[in-house]
Design a protein around this motif. Structure first.
Motif, PDB file in Angstrom:
ATOM      1  N   ALA A  24       0.832  -1.210   0.000  1.00 57.04           N
ATOM      2  CA  ALA A  24       0.000   0.000   0.000  1.00 57.04           C
ATOM      3  C   ALA A  24       0.863   1.255   0.000  1.00 57.04           C
ATOM      4  O   ALA A  24       0.570   2.217  -0.710  1.00 57.04           O
ATOM      5  N   GLN A  25       1.951   1.239   0.772  1.00 53.43           N
ATOM      6  CA  GLN A  25       2.834   2.404   0.825  1.00 53.43           C
ATOM      7  C   GLN A  25       3.548   2.610  -0.507  1.00 53.43           C
ATOM      8  O   GLN A  25       3.832   3.742  -0.886  1.00 53.43           O
ATOM      9  N   MET A  26       3.834   1.542  -1.214  1.00 51.61           N
ATOM     10  CA  MET A  26       4.534   1.643  -2.497  1.00 51.61           C
ATOM     11  C   MET A  26       3.613   2.142  -3.612  1.00 51.61           C
ATOM     12  O   MET A  26       4.087   2.607  -4.636  1.00 51.61           O
ATOM     13  N   GLU A  27       2.302   2.046  -3.424  1.00 52.72           N
ATOM     14  CA  GLU A  27       1.360   2.504  -4.446  1.00 52.72           C
ATOM     15  C   GLU A  27       1.296   4.019  -4.547  1.00 52.72           C
ATOM     16  O   GLU A  27       0.964   4.561  -5.581  1.00 52.72           O
ATOM     17  N   GLY A  28       1.624   4.704  -3.472  1.00 54.11           N
ATOM     18  CA  GLY A  28       1.563   6.162  -3.464  1.00 54.11           C
ATOM     19  C   GLY A  28       2.769   6.778  -4.155  1.00 54.11           C
ATOM     20  O   GLY A  28       3.633   6.090  -4.693  1.00 54.11           O
ATOM     21  N   ALA A  29       2.804   8.101  -4.133  1.00 55.98           N
ATOM     22  CA  ALA A  29       3.928   8.827  -4.716  1.00 55.98           C
ATOM     23  C   ALA A  29       5.201   8.489  -3.931  1.00 55.98           C
ATOM     24  O   ALA A  29       5.180   8.401  -2.707  1.00 55.98           O
ATOM     25  N   GLN A  30       6.280   8.303  -4.638  1.00 54.82           N
ATOM     26  CA  GLN A  30       7.555   7.953  -4.014  1.00 54.82           C
ATOM     27  C   GLN A  30       8.349   9.215  -3.698  1.00 54.82           C
ATOM     28  O   GLN A  30       8.268  10.207  -4.410  1.00 54.82           O
ATOM     29  N   PRO A  31       9.137   9.166  -2.634  1.00 52.65           N
ATOM     30  CA  PRO A  31       9.947  10.335  -2.270  1.00 52.65           C
ATOM     31  C   PRO A  31      10.968  10.669  -3.354  1.00 52.65           C
ATOM     32  O   PRO A  31      11.431   9.782  -4.082  1.00 52.65           O
ATOM     33  N   ALA A  32      11.341  11.922  -3.437  1.00 49.99           N
ATOM     34  CA  ALA A  32      12.367  12.348  -4.391  1.00 49.99           C
ATOM     35  C   ALA A  32      13.648  11.565  -4.137  1.00 49.99           C
ATOM     36  O   ALA A  32      14.071  11.399  -2.991  1.00 49.99           O
ATOM     37  N   GLY A  33      14.246  11.053  -5.183  1.00 52.10           N
ATOM     38  CA  GLY A  33      15.502  10.333  -5.082  1.00 52.10           C
ATOM     39  C   GLY A  33      15.386   8.852  -4.768  1.00 52.10           C
ATOM     40  O   GLY A  33      16.376   8.128  -4.796  1.00 52.10           O
ATOM     41  N   TYR A  34      14.182   8.385  -4.477  1.00 53.99           N
ATOM     42  CA  TYR A  34      13.975   6.964  -4.168  1.00 53.99           C
ATOM     43  C   TYR A  34      14.231   6.125  -5.418  1.00 53.99           C
ATOM     44  O   TYR A  34      13.793   6.465  -6.507  1.00 53.99           O
ATOM     45  N   ILE A  35      14.957   5.025  -5.254  1.00 53.76           N
ATOM     46  CA  ILE A  35      15.228   4.121  -6.372  1.00 53.76           C
ATOM     47  C   ILE A  35      14.458   2.819  -6.235  1.00 53.76           C
ATOM     48  O   ILE A  35      13.688   2.441  -7.114  1.00 53.76           O
ATOM     49  N   GLN A  36      14.663   2.096  -5.125  1.00 51.00           N
ATOM     50  CA  GLN A  36      14.063   0.765  -4.995  1.00 51.00           C
ATOM     51  C   GLN A  36      14.128   0.306  -3.551  1.00 51.00           C
ATOM     52  O   GLN A  36      14.960   0.783  -2.782  1.00 51.00           O
ATOM     53  N   SER A  37      13.275  -0.637  -3.199  1.00 53.86           N
ATOM     54  CA  SER A  37      13.367  -1.297  -1.897  1.00 53.86           C
ATOM     55  C   SER A  37      13.077  -2.779  -2.067  1.00 53.86           C
ATOM     56  O   SER A  37      12.414  -3.188  -3.026  1.00 53.86           O
ATOM     57  N   TYR A  38      13.616  -3.555  -1.138  1.00 52.41           N
ATOM     58  CA  TYR A  38      13.462  -5.003  -1.149  1.00 52.41           C
ATOM     59  C   TYR A  38      13.289  -5.481   0.280  1.00 52.41           C
ATOM     60  O   TYR A  38      13.765  -4.847   1.220  1.00 52.41           O
ATOM     61  N   VAL A  39      12.644  -6.629   0.437  1.00 58.33           N
ATOM     62  CA  VAL A  39      12.558  -7.286   1.741  1.00 58.33           C
ATOM     63  C   VAL A  39      13.017  -8.720   1.560  1.00 58.33           C
ATOM     64  O   VAL A  39      12.566  -9.432   0.655  1.00 58.33           O
ATOM     65  N   LEU A  40      13.937  -9.127   2.421  1.00 59.84           N
ATOM     66  CA  LEU A  40      14.385 -10.507   2.454  1.00 59.84           C
ATOM     67  C   LEU A  40      13.790 -11.130   3.717  1.00 59.84           C
ATOM     68  O   LEU A  40      13.983 -10.610   4.817  1.00 59.84           O
ATOM     69  N   SER A  41      13.057 -12.229   3.554  1.00 58.51           N
ATOM     70  CA  SER A  41      12.509 -12.967   4.689  1.00 58.51           C
ATOM     71  C   SER A  41      13.382 -14.195   4.893  1.00 58.51           C
ATOM     72  O   SER A  41      13.474 -15.051   4.007  1.00 58.51           O
ATOM     73  N   GLU A  42      14.026 -14.259   6.052  1.00 61.79           N
ATOM     74  CA  GLU A  42      14.913 -15.387   6.327  1.00 61.79           C
ATOM     75  C   GLU A  42      14.132 -16.696   6.356  1.00 61.79           C
ATOM     76  O   GLU A  42      12.995 -16.736   6.841  1.00 61.79           O
ATOM     77  N   ASN A  43      14.754 -17.750   5.856  1.00 61.29           N
ATOM     78  CA  ASN A  43      14.153 -19.076   5.917  1.00 61.29           C
ATOM     79  C   ASN A  43      13.920 -19.478   7.367  1.00 61.29           C
ATOM     80  O   ASN A  43      14.787 -19.267   8.215  1.00 61.29           O
ATOM     81  N   ASP A  44      12.752 -20.058   7.629  1.00 60.91           N
ATOM     82  CA  ASP A  44      12.445 -20.624   8.948  1.00 60.91           C
ATOM     83  C   ASP A  44      12.707 -19.647  10.085  1.00 60.91           C
ATOM     84  O   ASP A  44      13.245 -20.015  11.132  1.00 60.91           O
ATOM     85  N   SER A  45      12.331 -18.384   9.890  1.00 56.07           N
ATOM     86  CA  SER A  45      12.595 -17.353  10.884  1.00 56.07           C
ATOM     87  C   SER A  45      11.546 -16.252  10.777  1.00 56.07           C
ATOM     88  O   SER A  45      10.910 -16.098   9.738  1.00 56.07           O
ATOM     89  N   ASP A  46      11.391 -15.493  11.851  1.00 56.28           N
ATOM     90  CA  ASP A  46      10.512 -14.320  11.803  1.00 56.28           C
ATOM     91  C   ASP A  46      11.309 -13.046  11.530  1.00 56.28           C
ATOM     92  O   ASP A  46      10.803 -11.950  11.644  1.00 56.28           O
ATOM     93  N   THR A  47      12.576 -13.222  11.152  1.00 59.58           N
ATOM     94  CA  THR A  47      13.434 -12.076  10.850  1.00 59.58           C
ATOM     95  C   THR A  47      13.302 -11.685   9.385  1.00 59.58           C
ATOM     96  O   THR A  47      13.321 -12.531   8.500  1.00 59.58           O
ATOM     97  N   GLN A  48      13.169 -10.392   9.162  1.00 61.12           N
ATOM     98  CA  GLN A  48      13.143  -9.833   7.815  1.00 61.12           C
ATOM     99  C   GLN A  48      14.183  -8.728   7.729  1.00 61.12           C
ATOM    100  O   GLN A  48      14.489  -8.067   8.713  1.00 61.12           O
ATOM    101  N   TRP A  49      14.728  -8.555   6.541  1.00 58.11           N
ATOM    102  CA  TRP A  49      15.717  -7.511   6.262  1.00 58.11           C
ATOM    103  C   TRP A  49      15.123  -6.584   5.201  1.00 58.11           C
ATOM    104  O   TRP A  49      14.724  -7.032   4.128  1.00 58.11           O
ATOM    105  N   LEU A  50      15.073  -5.303   5.505  1.00 59.29           N
ATOM    106  CA  LEU A  50      14.565  -4.293   4.587  1.00 59.29           C
ATOM    107  C   LEU A  50      15.749  -3.563   3.969  1.00 59.29           C
ATOM    108  O   LEU A  50      16.644  -3.123   4.690  1.00 59.29           O
ATOM    109  N   PHE A  51      15.772  -3.444   2.663  1.00 56.89           N
ATOM    110  CA  PHE A  51      16.805  -2.717   1.931  1.00 56.89           C
ATOM    111  C   PHE A  51      16.118  -1.574   1.193  1.00 56.89           C
ATOM    112  O   PHE A  51      15.178  -1.819   0.432  1.00 56.89           O
ATOM    113  N   VAL A  52      16.578  -0.354   1.401  1.00 58.41           N
ATOM    114  CA  VAL A  52      15.995   0.813   0.729  1.00 58.41           C
ATOM    115  C   VAL A  52      17.127   1.608   0.098  1.00 58.41           C
ATOM    116  O   VAL A  52      18.117   1.925   0.759  1.00 58.41           O
TER     117      VAL A  52
END
Length: 94
Positions: A24-52
């Protein structure tokens, strides 16, 4: 390029909700200078890594200091076990 990596522990019952909030947040207008973001969900874990990724530090800092970004973060943070562990810095292509 400049950006952040965040290590997050999402509440087990909120994993799908995190995906919905991010989409939902990605559907709106993106901030100036924003390129990309990714989320990595670790296998068998509740840990996630956000890359912006932003074009440069100035764009990243402007977004970080924007009250609208704080509102987006607050919605996102409510779904986590604790505050994310943030690591900001220059991104180099390898």
């Amino acid at each position: 390029m400049y950006g952040t990596v965040a290590k997050m522990r999402v509440k087990a019952e909120n994993v799908e909700e995190v995906r919905k909030v991010m989409a939902a947040q990605m559907e709106g207008a993106q901030p100036a200078g924003y390129i990309q973001s990714y989320v990595l969900s670790e296998n068998d874990s509740d840990t996630q890594w956000l890359f912006v990724v932003f074009e440069d530090r100035a764009s990243y800092d402007a977004n970080a200091n924007d009250p609208a970004q704080h509102e987006r973060y607050t919605a996102f943070r409510a779904l986590m076990e604790a505050d994310p562990e943030w690591h900001d810095g220059t991104i180099e292509e390898g």
